[in-house]
Design a protein around this motif. Structure first.
Motif, PDB file in Angstrom:
ATOM      1  N   LEU A 162      11.827   5.146  -3.384  1.00  0.00           N
ATOM      2  CA  LEU A 162      10.932   4.299  -2.597  1.00  0.00           C
ATOM      3  C   LEU A 162      11.179   4.623  -1.134  1.00  0.00           C
ATOM      4  CD1 LEU A 162       9.083   1.705  -2.144  1.00  0.00           C
ATOM      5  CD2 LEU A 162      11.250   0.447  -1.978  1.00  0.00           C
ATOM      6  N   THR A 163      10.123   4.909  -0.390  1.00  0.00           N
ATOM      7  CA  THR A 163      10.231   5.115   1.047  1.00  0.00           C
ATOM      8  C   THR A 163       9.607   3.932   1.769  1.00  0.00           C
ATOM      9  OG1 THR A 163      10.182   7.530   0.812  1.00  0.00           O
ATOM     10  CG2 THR A 163       9.638   6.624   2.974  1.00  0.00           C
ATOM     11  N   VAL A 164      10.329   3.401   2.734  1.00  0.00           N
ATOM     12  CA  VAL A 164       9.780   2.377   3.612  1.00  0.00           C
ATOM     13  C   VAL A 164       9.412   3.094   4.910  1.00  0.00           C
ATOM     14  CG1 VAL A 164      10.117   0.124   4.670  1.00  0.00           C
ATOM     15  CG2 VAL A 164      11.328   0.698   2.552  1.00  0.00           C
ATOM     16  N   SER A 165       8.110   3.165   5.214  1.00  0.00           N
ATOM     17  CA  SER A 165       7.620   4.002   6.302  1.00  0.00           C
ATOM     18  C   SER A 165       7.330   3.202   7.558  1.00  0.00           C
ATOM     19  CB  SER A 165       6.329   4.714   5.856  1.00  0.00           C
ATOM     20  OG  SER A 165       6.537   5.471   4.697  1.00  0.00           O
ATOM     21  N   ASN A 166       7.478   3.880   8.700  1.00  0.00           N
ATOM     22  CA  ASN A 166       7.121   3.274   9.981  1.00  0.00           C
ATOM     23  C   ASN A 166       7.631   1.838  10.068  1.00  0.00           C
ATOM     24  OD1 ASN A 166       5.969   3.005  12.532  1.00  0.00           O
ATOM     25  ND2 ASN A 166       3.960   2.434  11.701  1.00  0.00           N
ATOM     26  N   MET A 167       8.932   1.693   9.947  1.00  0.00           N
ATOM     27  CA  MET A 167       9.544   0.381   9.779  1.00  0.00           C
ATOM     28  C   MET A 167       9.421  -0.510  11.005  1.00  0.00           C
ATOM     29  SD  MET A 167      12.913   1.141   7.490  1.00  0.00           S
ATOM     30  CE  MET A 167      13.411   2.600   8.388  1.00  0.00           C
ATOM     31  N   SER A 168       9.310  -1.797  10.744  1.00  0.00           N
ATOM     32  CA  SER A 168       9.342  -2.835  11.770  1.00  0.00           C
ATOM     33  C   SER A 168      10.381  -3.874  11.348  1.00  0.00           C
ATOM     34  CB  SER A 168       7.964  -3.488  11.916  1.00  0.00           C
ATOM     35  OG  SER A 168       7.652  -4.208  10.752  1.00  0.00           O
ATOM     36  N   PRO A 169      10.789  -4.752  12.263  1.00  0.00           N
ATOM     37  CA  PRO A 169      11.792  -5.767  11.883  1.00  0.00           C
ATOM     38  C   PRO A 169      11.366  -6.606  10.672  1.00  0.00           C
ATOM     39  CG  PRO A 169      11.618  -5.663  14.251  1.00  0.00           C
ATOM     40  CD  PRO A 169      10.539  -4.757  13.703  1.00  0.00           C
ATOM     41  N   GLU A 170      10.055  -6.760  10.449  1.00  0.00           N
ATOM     42  CA  GLU A 170       9.574  -7.540   9.310  1.00  0.00           C
ATOM     43  C   GLU A 170       9.899  -6.877   7.965  1.00  0.00           C
ATOM     44  OE1 GLU A 170       8.124  -8.793  12.872  1.00  0.00           O
ATOM     45  OE2 GLU A 170       7.615  -6.821  12.051  1.00  0.00           O
ATOM     46  N   ASP A 171      10.267  -5.609   7.995  1.00  0.00           N
ATOM     47  CA  ASP A 171      10.653  -4.910   6.771  1.00  0.00           C
ATOM     48  C   ASP A 171      12.114  -5.151   6.399  1.00  0.00           C
ATOM     49  OD1 ASP A 171       8.611  -2.177   7.901  1.00  0.00           O
ATOM     50  OD2 ASP A 171       8.120  -3.667   6.352  1.00  0.00           O
ATOM     51  N   SER A 172      12.842  -5.861   7.216  1.00  0.00           N
ATOM     52  CA  SER A 172      14.241  -6.176   6.906  1.00  0.00           C
ATOM     53  C   SER A 172      14.284  -7.037   5.653  1.00  0.00           C
ATOM     54  CB  SER A 172      14.894  -6.916   8.074  1.00  0.00           C
ATOM     55  OG  SER A 172      14.906  -6.102   9.232  1.00  0.00           O
ATOM     56  N   SER A 173      14.885  -6.501   4.596  1.00  0.00           N
ATOM     57  CA  SER A 173      14.884  -7.153   3.276  1.00  0.00           C
ATOM     58  C   SER A 173      15.922  -6.456   2.413  1.00  0.00           C
ATOM     59  CB  SER A 173      13.518  -7.016   2.586  1.00  0.00           C
ATOM     60  OG  SER A 173      12.481  -7.648   3.296  1.00  0.00           O
ATOM     61  N   VAL A 215       0.823  -1.205   0.000  1.00  0.00           N
ATOM     62  CA  VAL A 215       0.000   0.000   0.000  1.00  0.00           C
ATOM     63  C   VAL A 215       0.854   1.250   0.000  1.00  0.00           C
ATOM     64  CG1 VAL A 215      -1.971  -1.130   1.092  1.00  0.00           C
ATOM     65  CG2 VAL A 215      -0.218  -0.041   2.518  1.00  0.00           C
ATOM     66  N   ILE A 216       0.267   2.313  -0.527  1.00  0.00           N
ATOM     67  CA  ILE A 216       0.997   3.561  -0.701  1.00  0.00           C
ATOM     68  C   ILE A 216       1.426   4.165   0.622  1.00  0.00           C
ATOM     69  CG2 ILE A 216      -1.118   4.929  -0.782  1.00  0.00           C
ATOM     70  CD1 ILE A 216       0.270   6.738  -2.862  1.00  0.00           C
ATOM     71  N   ASP A 217       0.630   4.016   1.660  1.00  0.00           N
ATOM     72  CA  ASP A 217       0.993   4.618   2.952  1.00  0.00           C
ATOM     73  C   ASP A 217       2.262   3.993   3.521  1.00  0.00           C
ATOM     74  OD1 ASP A 217      -2.434   5.111   4.172  1.00  0.00           O
ATOM     75  OD2 ASP A 217      -1.181   6.232   2.758  1.00  0.00           O
ATOM     76  N   LYS A 218       2.482   2.739   3.240  1.00  0.00           N
ATOM     77  CA  LYS A 218       3.647   2.036   3.761  1.00  0.00           C
ATOM     78  C   LYS A 218       4.864   2.203   2.829  1.00  0.00           C
ATOM     79  CE  LYS A 218       5.981  -1.011   6.223  1.00  0.00           C
ATOM     80  NZ  LYS A 218       6.447  -0.706   7.592  1.00  0.00           N
ATOM     81  N   PHE A 219       4.613   2.225   1.524  1.00  0.00           N
ATOM     82  CA  PHE A 219       5.695   2.283   0.529  1.00  0.00           C
ATOM     83  C   PHE A 219       5.442   3.409  -0.475  1.00  0.00           C
ATOM     84  CE2 PHE A 219       7.821  -1.507   1.887  1.00  0.00           C
ATOM     85  CZ  PHE A 219       6.838  -2.406   2.269  1.00  0.00           C
ATOM     86  N   PRO A 220       5.464   4.653  -0.045  1.00  0.00           N
ATOM     87  CA  PRO A 220       5.271   5.736  -1.026  1.00  0.00           C
ATOM     88  C   PRO A 220       6.406   5.770  -2.041  1.00  0.00           C
ATOM     89  CG  PRO A 220       5.818   6.611   1.148  1.00  0.00           C
ATOM     90  CD  PRO A 220       5.599   5.140   1.328  1.00  0.00           C
ATOM     91  N   ILE A 221       6.033   6.009  -3.289  1.00  0.00           N
ATOM     92  CA  ILE A 221       6.980   5.987  -4.402  1.00  0.00           C
ATOM     93  C   ILE A 221       6.823   7.275  -5.197  1.00  0.00           C
ATOM     94  CG2 ILE A 221       7.417   4.907  -6.659  1.00  0.00           C
ATOM     95  CD1 ILE A 221       6.704   2.207  -5.335  1.00  0.00           C
ATOM     96  N   SER A 222       7.950   7.826  -5.606  1.00  0.00           N
ATOM     97  CA  SER A 222       7.915   8.973  -6.513  1.00  0.00           C
ATOM     98  C   SER A 222       8.695   8.652  -7.774  1.00  0.00           C
ATOM     99  CB  SER A 222       8.499  10.223  -5.850  1.00  0.00           C
ATOM    100  OG  SER A 222       9.923  10.163  -5.827  1.00  0.00           O
ATOM    101  N   ARG A 223       8.286   9.288  -8.885  1.00  0.00           N
ATOM    102  CA  ARG A 223       9.053   9.201 -10.126  1.00  0.00           C
ATOM    103  C   ARG A 223       8.858  10.523 -10.861  1.00  0.00           C
ATOM    104  NH1 ARG A 223       8.752   5.121 -15.352  1.00  0.00           N
ATOM    105  NH2 ARG A 223      10.632   5.955 -16.339  1.00  0.00           N
ATOM    106  N   PRO A 224       9.678  11.506 -10.537  1.00  0.00           N
ATOM    107  CA  PRO A 224       9.480  12.835 -11.117  1.00  0.00           C
ATOM    108  C   PRO A 224       9.884  12.949 -12.583  1.00  0.00           C
ATOM    109  CG  PRO A 224      11.428  12.787  -9.713  1.00  0.00           C
ATOM    110  CD  PRO A 224      10.745  11.475  -9.530  1.00  0.00           C
ATOM    111  N   ASN A 225      10.747  12.041 -13.062  1.00  0.00           N
ATOM    112  CA  ASN A 225      11.152  12.082 -14.474  1.00  0.00           C
ATOM    113  C   ASN A 225      11.465  10.674 -14.958  1.00  0.00           C
ATOM    114  OD1 ASN A 225      13.943  11.471 -13.763  1.00  0.00           O
ATOM    115  ND2 ASN A 225      14.052  13.591 -13.026  1.00  0.00           N
ATOM    116  N   LEU A 226      12.003  10.549 -16.176  1.00  0.00           N
ATOM    117  CA  LEU A 226      12.186   9.234 -16.791  1.00  0.00           C
ATOM    118  C   LEU A 226      13.441   8.506 -16.312  1.00  0.00           C
ATOM    119  CD1 LEU A 226      11.088   9.990 -20.468  1.00  0.00           C
ATOM    120  CD2 LEU A 226       9.858   8.667 -18.751  1.00  0.00           C
ATOM    121  N   THR A 227      14.238   9.131 -15.456  1.00  0.00           N
ATOM    122  CA  THR A 227      15.489   8.488 -15.043  1.00  0.00           C
ATOM    123  C   THR A 227      15.636   8.327 -13.529  1.00  0.00           C
ATOM    124  OG1 THR A 227      16.703  10.581 -14.936  1.00  0.00           O
ATOM    125  CG2 THR A 227      16.680   9.436 -17.065  1.00  0.00           C
ATOM    126  N   PHE A 228      14.668   8.768 -12.735  1.00  0.00           N
ATOM    127  CA  PHE A 228      14.843   8.800 -11.288  1.00  0.00           C
ATOM    128  C   PHE A 228      13.571   8.370 -10.573  1.00  0.00           C
ATOM    129  CE2 PHE A 228      17.079  10.030  -7.544  1.00  0.00           C
ATOM    130  CZ  PHE A 228      16.151  10.588  -6.677  1.00  0.00           C
TER     131      PHE A 228
END
Lengths: 112, 112
Positions: free
Chosen positions: A78-89, A62-75
């Motif tokens: 990814l934000t990992v929000s409110n992290m918990s140990p289960e997000d270790s990857s 979901v977007i609230d947990k993993f907000p993503i931006s792509r302002p142009n064609l080369t960049f």
């Protein structure tokens, strides 16, 4: 072929905090994607990063947990929000112009 | 969605031996790629091979699209070949065109 620079390459974060991962491609590409690889597992698609519009998320992400931006064609970020140990990857950025896909070196995230 | 099955899941070889890794997929694809993931987590592109046969040094790959399988051949294996080999495909249909679906991988260990 595309060369993809991803940073940071690794990080150790406290639970409850957020981390933003950056992905820079050396040429304009049509599509950019973000994947997650949990320990000992295969890669799972999180979302397709759409240039100038909201990302398209896969089931279970979901977007609230993993907000993503792509302002142009080369960049993209990814934000990992409110992290918990289960997000270790490992989080990987990918880019494609419709044929072969290429990957960044990955961000190894440990949440403590 | 498309299912991707790789075999064997684990493979131990003596240096110098040859091996064949298999990838079966459940539907027509417009992209098939083989990757090698090194111990640091980086995905190395080996082959982009939706059909036909390709060779690159000691490695070669064959995809028989009509029968929905691909094979990766490793000859005269070296310890540096160790790691996880992933097969990934992209289908013609679906909301996220171009994104790759990964198999669970084959973990290869080459002993000196």
């Amino acid at each position: 072929s595309a060369v993809i620079s991803q940073k940071p390459s690794r990080d150790i974060c406290q639970r409850g905090t957020s981390l933003t991962i950056q992905c820079q491609v050396d040429s304009q590409v049509t599509m950019m994607f973000w994947y997650r690889q949990q320990p000992g597992q295969s890669l799972t698609l999180i979302a397709t990063a759409n240039q100038g519009s909201e990302a398209t998320y896969e089931s279970g992400f979901v977007i609230d947990k993993f907000p993503i931006s792509r302002p142009n064609l080369t960049f993209s970020t990814l934000t990992v929000s409110n992290m918990s140990p289960e997000d270790s990857s490992i989080y990987l950025c990918s880019a494609s112009s419709g044929t072969e896909a290429f990957f960044g070196q990955g961000t190894r995230l440990t949440v403590v | 969605g498309i299912q991707v099955e790789q075999s064997p899941p684990d493979l131990i070889l003596q240096e110098g031996a040859n091996s064949t890794l298999r990838c079966n997929f459940s539907d027509s694809v417009n992209n098939l790629q083989w990757f090698h993931q090194n111990p640091w987590g980086q995905l190395i592109n080996l082959f982009y091979i939706p059909s036909g046969t390709k060779q690159n040094g000691r490695l070669s790959a064959t995809t028989v699209a009509t029968e929905r399988y691909s094979l990766l051949y490793i000859s005269s294996s070296q310890t540096t070949d160790s790691g996880v080999y992933f097969c990934a495909v992209a289908g013609f249909y679906g909301g996220s065109q171009g994104n790759l679906i990964f198999g669970k991988g084959t973990k290869l260990s080459v002993k000196p």
